[in-house]
Design an enzyme around this catalytic site. Structure first.
Site, PDB file in Angstrom:
ATOM      1  N   PRO A 183      -9.349  -1.262   8.297  1.00  0.00           N
ATOM      2  CA  PRO A 183      -8.555  -0.067   8.587  1.00  0.00           C
ATOM      3  C   PRO A 183      -7.086  -0.461   8.686  1.00  0.00           C
ATOM      4  O   PRO A 183      -6.764  -1.480   9.294  1.00  0.00           O
ATOM      5  CB  PRO A 183      -9.083   0.425   9.933  1.00  0.00           C
ATOM      6  CG  PRO A 183      -9.976  -0.638  10.452  1.00  0.00           C
ATOM      7  CD  PRO A 183     -10.296  -1.612   9.362  1.00  0.00           C
ATOM      8  N   ARG A 184      -6.220   0.322   8.040  1.00  0.00           N
ATOM      9  CA  ARG A 184      -4.787  -0.018   8.112  1.00  0.00           C
ATOM     10  C   ARG A 184      -4.188   0.520   9.396  1.00  0.00           C
ATOM     11  O   ARG A 184      -4.553   1.615   9.847  1.00  0.00           O
ATOM     12  CB  ARG A 184      -4.046   0.579   6.911  1.00  0.00           C
ATOM     13  CG  ARG A 184      -4.493  -0.020   5.598  1.00  0.00           C
ATOM     14  CD  ARG A 184      -3.750   0.579   4.414  1.00  0.00           C
ATOM     15  NE  ARG A 184      -4.306   0.083   3.164  1.00  0.00           N
ATOM     16  CZ  ARG A 184      -4.499   0.814   2.072  1.00  0.00           C
ATOM     17  NH1 ARG A 184      -4.155   2.096   2.051  1.00  0.00           N
ATOM     18  NH2 ARG A 184      -5.014   0.277   0.996  1.00  0.00           N
ATOM     19  N   THR A 214      -9.771  -5.594   1.310  1.00  0.00           N
ATOM     20  CA  THR A 214     -10.613  -6.131   2.385  1.00  0.00           C
ATOM     21  C   THR A 214     -11.390  -5.053   3.139  1.00  0.00           C
ATOM     22  O   THR A 214     -12.237  -5.374   3.965  1.00  0.00           O
ATOM     23  CB  THR A 214      -9.744  -6.892   3.410  1.00  0.00           C
ATOM     24  OG1 THR A 214      -8.725  -5.988   3.867  1.00  0.00           O
ATOM     25  CG2 THR A 214      -9.074  -8.103   2.786  1.00  0.00           C
ATOM     26  N   GLN A 267       2.195  -6.114  -2.988  1.00  0.00           N
ATOM     27  CA  GLN A 267       2.694  -6.154  -1.602  1.00  0.00           C
ATOM     28  C   GLN A 267       4.015  -5.362  -1.485  1.00  0.00           C
ATOM     29  O   GLN A 267       4.284  -4.524  -2.321  1.00  0.00           O
ATOM     30  CB  GLN A 267       2.882  -7.601  -1.119  1.00  0.00           C
ATOM     31  CG  GLN A 267       1.581  -8.390  -0.981  1.00  0.00           C
ATOM     32  CD  GLN A 267       1.096  -9.017  -2.269  1.00  0.00           C
ATOM     33  OE1 GLN A 267       1.854  -9.646  -2.982  1.00  0.00           O
ATOM     34  NE2 GLN A 267      -0.172  -8.868  -2.584  1.00  0.00           N
ATOM     35  N   GLY A 307      -4.356  -4.700  -3.884  1.00  0.00           N
ATOM     36  CA  GLY A 307      -5.406  -3.733  -4.182  1.00  0.00           C
ATOM     37  C   GLY A 307      -4.742  -2.452  -4.643  1.00  0.00           C
ATOM     38  O   GLY A 307      -4.278  -1.664  -3.839  1.00  0.00           O
ATOM     39  N   HIS A 308      -4.649  -2.268  -5.956  1.00  0.00           N
ATOM     40  CA  HIS A 308      -3.962  -1.083  -6.487  1.00  0.00           C
ATOM     41  C   HIS A 308      -4.998  -0.087  -6.985  1.00  0.00           C
ATOM     42  O   HIS A 308      -5.712  -0.335  -7.945  1.00  0.00           O
ATOM     43  CB  HIS A 308      -2.993  -1.503  -7.603  1.00  0.00           C
ATOM     44  CG  HIS A 308      -1.884  -2.388  -7.100  1.00  0.00           C
ATOM     45  ND1 HIS A 308      -0.977  -2.995  -7.902  1.00  0.00           N
ATOM     46  CD2 HIS A 308      -1.549  -2.742  -5.831  1.00  0.00           C
ATOM     47  CE1 HIS A 308      -0.131  -3.700  -7.156  1.00  0.00           C
ATOM     48  NE2 HIS A 308      -0.465  -3.566  -5.896  1.00  0.00           N
ATOM     49  N   THR A 309      -5.063   1.049  -6.285  1.00  0.00           N
ATOM     50  CA  THR A 309      -6.082   2.040  -6.620  1.00  0.00           C
ATOM     51  C   THR A 309      -5.522   3.048  -7.609  1.00  0.00           C
ATOM     52  O   THR A 309      -4.468   3.637  -7.388  1.00  0.00           O
ATOM     53  CB  THR A 309      -6.567   2.756  -5.340  1.00  0.00           C
ATOM     54  OG1 THR A 309      -6.893   1.752  -4.380  1.00  0.00           O
ATOM     55  CG2 THR A 309      -7.780   3.624  -5.599  1.00  0.00           C
ATOM     56  N   ARG A 331       3.772 -29.378  -5.404  1.00  0.00           N
ATOM     57  CA  ARG A 331       3.611 -29.895  -6.773  1.00  0.00           C
ATOM     58  C   ARG A 331       2.308 -30.612  -7.068  1.00  0.00           C
ATOM     59  O   ARG A 331       2.256 -31.550  -7.843  1.00  0.00           O
ATOM     60  CB  ARG A 331       4.828 -30.772  -7.142  1.00  0.00           C
ATOM     61  CG  ARG A 331       6.089 -29.929  -7.212  1.00  0.00           C
ATOM     62  CD  ARG A 331       7.331 -30.724  -6.999  1.00  0.00           C
ATOM     63  NE  ARG A 331       7.369 -31.250  -5.647  1.00  0.00           N
ATOM     64  CZ  ARG A 331       8.378 -31.970  -5.165  1.00  0.00           C
ATOM     65  NH1 ARG A 331       9.407 -32.258  -5.930  1.00  0.00           N
ATOM     66  NH2 ARG A 331       8.357 -32.399  -3.928  1.00  0.00           N
ATOM     67  N   ASP A 336       0.811  -1.220   0.000  1.00  0.00           N
ATOM     68  CA  ASP A 336       0.000   0.000   0.000  1.00  0.00           C
ATOM     69  C   ASP A 336       0.846   1.272   0.000  1.00  0.00           C
ATOM     70  O   ASP A 336       0.465   2.292   0.573  1.00  0.00           O
ATOM     71  CB  ASP A 336      -0.985   0.005   1.184  1.00  0.00           C
ATOM     72  CG  ASP A 336      -1.862  -1.227   1.170  1.00  0.00           C
ATOM     73  OD1 ASP A 336      -2.313  -1.605   0.080  1.00  0.00           O
ATOM     74  OD2 ASP A 336      -2.060  -1.836   2.238  1.00  0.00           O
ATOM     75  N   LYS A 368       2.540  10.262  -0.816  1.00  0.00           N
ATOM     76  CA  LYS A 368       1.635  10.675   0.268  1.00  0.00           C
ATOM     77  C   LYS A 368       2.267  11.606   1.320  1.00  0.00           C
ATOM     78  O   LYS A 368       1.848  11.613   2.482  1.00  0.00           O
ATOM     79  CB  LYS A 368       1.038   9.440   0.939  1.00  0.00           C
ATOM     80  CG  LYS A 368       0.072   8.700   0.005  1.00  0.00           C
ATOM     81  CD  LYS A 368      -0.607   7.574   0.714  1.00  0.00           C
ATOM     82  CE  LYS A 368      -2.082   7.530   0.431  1.00  0.00           C
ATOM     83  NZ  LYS A 368      -2.780   6.406   1.044  1.00  0.00           N
ATOM     84  N   LEU A 369       3.245  12.385   0.879  1.00  0.00           N
ATOM     85  CA  LEU A 369       3.851  13.359   1.792  1.00  0.00           C
ATOM     86  C   LEU A 369       2.793  14.357   2.272  1.00  0.00           C
ATOM     87  O   LEU A 369       2.836  14.828   3.411  1.00  0.00           O
ATOM     88  CB  LEU A 369       4.994  14.088   1.048  1.00  0.00           C
ATOM     89  CG  LEU A 369       5.817  15.088   1.818  1.00  0.00           C
ATOM     90  CD1 LEU A 369       6.457  14.460   3.040  1.00  0.00           C
ATOM     91  CD2 LEU A 369       6.893  15.695   0.916  1.00  0.00           C
ATOM     92  N   LYS A 397       2.060   1.990  -5.187  1.00  0.00           N
ATOM     93  CA  LYS A 397       2.703   1.430  -6.389  1.00  0.00           C
ATOM     94  C   LYS A 397       1.829   1.627  -7.628  1.00  0.00           C
ATOM     95  O   LYS A 397       2.335   1.958  -8.701  1.00  0.00           O
ATOM     96  CB  LYS A 397       2.970  -0.072  -6.198  1.00  0.00           C
ATOM     97  CG  LYS A 397       3.905  -0.393  -5.046  1.00  0.00           C
ATOM     98  CD  LYS A 397       4.074  -1.887  -4.860  1.00  0.00           C
ATOM     99  CE  LYS A 397       2.857  -2.616  -4.346  1.00  0.00           C
ATOM    100  NZ  LYS A 397       2.452  -2.320  -2.967  1.00  0.00           N
TER     101      LYS A 397
HETATM  102  P1  IMO Z   1      -0.795  -4.286  -2.236  1.00  0.00           P
HETATM  103  O1  IMO Z   1      -0.306  -4.858  -3.531  1.00  0.00           O
HETATM  104  C1  IMO Z   1      -1.015  -4.660   2.082  1.00  0.00           C
HETATM  105  C2  IMO Z   1      -0.961  -8.727   3.770  1.00  0.00           C
HETATM  106  C3  IMO Z   1      -2.195  -9.212   4.501  1.00  0.00           C
HETATM  107  C4  IMO Z   1      -1.541 -10.097   5.546  1.00  0.00           C
HETATM  108  C5  IMO Z   1      -0.374 -10.733   4.774  1.00  0.00           C
HETATM  109  C6  IMO Z   1      -0.659 -12.117   4.253  1.00  0.00           C
HETATM  110  O2  IMO Z   1      -2.098  -3.600  -2.320  1.00  0.00           O
HETATM  111  O3  IMO Z   1       0.277  -3.462  -1.591  1.00  0.00           O
HETATM  112  P2  IMO Z   1      -2.115 -12.967   2.187  1.00  0.00           P
HETATM  113  O4  IMO Z   1      -3.590 -12.809   1.884  1.00  0.00           O
HETATM  114  O5  IMO Z   1      -1.217 -12.373   1.158  1.00  0.00           O
HETATM  115  O6  IMO Z   1      -1.755 -14.386   2.544  1.00  0.00           O
HETATM  116  O7  IMO Z   1      -1.895 -12.122   3.549  1.00  0.00           O
HETATM  117  O8  IMO Z   1      -0.109  -9.862   3.697  1.00  0.00           O
HETATM  118  N1  IMO Z   1      -1.187  -8.240   2.387  1.00  0.00           N
HETATM  119  C7  IMO Z   1      -1.168  -6.940   2.014  1.00  0.00           C
HETATM  120  N2  IMO Z   1      -1.032  -5.820   2.762  1.00  0.00           N
HETATM  121  N3  IMO Z   1      -1.102  -4.546   0.749  1.00  0.00           N
HETATM  122  C8  IMO Z   1      -1.175  -5.660  -0.010  1.00  0.00           C
HETATM  123  O9  IMO Z   1      -1.096  -5.605  -1.344  1.00  0.00           O
HETATM  124  C9  IMO Z   1      -1.268  -6.928   0.616  1.00  0.00           C
HETATM  125  N4  IMO Z   1      -1.394  -8.208   0.186  1.00  0.00           N
HETATM  126  C10 IMO Z   1      -1.319  -8.999   1.271  1.00  0.00           C
HETATM  127  O10 IMO Z   1      -2.897  -8.150   5.077  1.00  0.00           O
HETATM  128  O11 IMO Z   1      -0.970  -9.316   6.556  1.00  0.00           O
HETATM  129 MG    MG Z   2      -3.285  -2.519  -1.276  1.00  0.00          MG
END
Ligand code: IMO
Ligand code: MG
Length: 422
Positions: A290-291, A287, A210, A40-42, A138, A13, A317-318, A16
């Site tokens: 709240p972060r 999901t 991620q 989740g890429h907004t 596998r 988050d 996000k500065l 990216k």
């Molecule tokens: P973007 O691409 C933030 C976190 C989940 C959890 C951990 C494992 O939007 O940055 P998973 O469902 O992958 O097995 O969960 O990873 N998580 C993320 N946190 N942004 C994401 O993606 C995430 N994808 C997985 O909250 O802590």
């Molecule tokens: Mg995200």
């Protein structure tokens, strides 16, 4: 062969999607190389937000070829609804690797079951971990296996037996033909496609999902995802050799957030966390959770710089720090009275670490960055300069707000993926 990797330096988050959207115009191809619909890429188009889960962010840019490579896990149902909701033609410009693995409903069920047990991690419940586990043991179903009805039936039998998920077989078979018809036109040998594109000098962006601190090997294990979001993940996740990577851009948010469980040394609680959450709209795009919010953490980002080999950083996000006094930056941890600057691997050690902060004065005026650093509030500038100094790396892109227009280029090399003068 200019190739650019865009990877997250924190717990995901970082923004990216917006950075890929900004630089995507300069690329011919945009590739997602790991993860699945946990991302989740907004992206803001006009004034409309699009949330992408499996599709590369380049899909919103007309004419760009988008690739979902072998390192990704694909939920056909989610991908199908994503493509439908997007309402942008994807025909002939979306390629899905034949070797990518398929997420099936039993993976989600296993994810949910595990999350209800004592080994809860706070996952996105999308079946990501179980799907990657099947890949490793596998018995996974790859796209190419999925497209062959005979092979798929055999694998499905093996899997429902092994997972004691017989109840799901009928439902899966009911939807199978629909999913198969949807995936069929997109399936391709993306390894060959990408390596040919590189040989022909096409510009390619590899977009991670991620972030480094959620990386299976380099993150805060076990509170991580099940793939490798680091830049090296491109090699195994897309079949592109390390020698073909030209530039690696890290994306770093001006503060830290984390969704899900796990250690977070610079976490802030109370009203300041709520203020940051509202300013940055820090709610999970996948999901809705709240972060958790906290101060920026130099110890963990230095670890990210090391394992990714970032050439520079995009700071996002500065603007969300406006009005916060003082601004804190974590420069070390203290563990049992000892100061440490190495990112610890031990789950006990990191959860016991206390942050050591330096404080900087905040800024009250809004951040108008579209005309660059010179008209930024002085203390915002000081914050940026201090980060560069502490991290020992250049910030090449400054981003505020949500639209791609609110991005300022500080080092033009990033625009050409480090290759040619801009
Ligand atoms: P973007 O691409 C933030 C976190 C989940 C959890 C951990 C494992 O939007 O940055 P998973 O469902 O992958 O097995 O969960 O990873 N998580 C993320 N946190 N942004 C994401 O993606 C995430 N994808 C997985 O909250 O802590
Ligand atoms: Mg995200």
């Amino acid at each position: 062969m200019p190739t650019l990797v865009i990877a997250g330096s924190q717990w995901g988050d970082e923004g990216k999607g917006k950075i890929v959207h900004f630089l995507g115009n300069r690329a011919d191809v945009v590739v997602r190389y790991q993860g699945g619909p946990n991302a989740g890429h907004t992206i803001i188009l006009g004034d409309k937000p699009f949330v992408l889960h499996t599709l590369p962010s380049g899909i919103v840019l007309p004419g760009k070829i988008c690739v979902i490579s072998n390192g990704v896990v694909i939920d056909p149902e989610i991908l199908r609804s994503e493509v439908c909701a997007l309402n942008i033609p994807v025909k002939n410009r979306l390629l899905i690797s034949e070797s990518a693995h398929i997420i099936l409903p039993y993976h989600r069920q296993m994810d949910e079951r595990r999350e209800r047990s004592k080994i809860r991690l706070g996952t996105t419940l999308r079946g990501i971990g179980p799907a990657y586990a099947d890949k490793v043991v596998r018995i996974g179903v790859r796209v190419v296996d999925f497209l062959s009805p005979a092979t798929f039936r055999k694998l499905l039998d093996i899997n429902v037996r092994e997972k004691k998920a017989w109840g799901q077989k009928r439902d899966i078979l009911k939807k199978y033909q629909q999913w198969r018809r949807f995936l069929y036109p997109f399936a391709a040998d993306t390894v060959l496609f990408l390596n040919r594109a590189i040989a022909r000098g096409k510009k390619i962006i590899f977009e991670s999902a991620q972030g480094t601190l959620l990386d299976l090997d380099f993150g805060t294990y076990p509170y991580v995802t099940s793939s490798n979001p680091v830049s090296g993940g491109v090699c195994t996740g897309a079949g592109v050799p390390p020698t073909a990577i030209d530039y690696i851009l890290g994306v770093m948010k001006a503060y830290t957030t984390r969704v899900g469980d796990g250690p977070f040394p610079t976490e802030i609680r109370g009203s300041l966390a709520a203020q940051l959450r509202e300013a940055g709209m820090e709610y999970g795009a996948t999901t809705g959770r709240p972060r958790r919010c906290g101060w920026i953490d130099i110890v963990s980002i230095k670890h990210s710089i090391m394992v990714n080999g970032f050439n520079s950083l995009a700071l996002t996000k500065l603007d969300c720090l406006q009005g916060i006094h003082p601004l804190k930056i974590c420069v070390a941890y203290v563990h049992k009275g000892k100061r440490i600057t190495r990112f610890p691997a031990s789950r006990e050690v990191i959860s016991e670490c206390k942050p050591v902060y330096i404080e900087l004065p905040g800024f009250n005026k809004p951040l108008c960055i579209t005309r660059g650093r010179s008209i930024m509030p002085r203390n915002a500038n000081l914050y940026v300069k201090t980060l560069e100094k502490l991290l020992g790396i250049k910030i090449s892109l400054l981003s505020s707000g949500r639209t791609r227009e609110e991005t300022f280029v500080l080092d033009k090399r990033v625009l050409n993926f480090g290759k040619y003068p801009a």
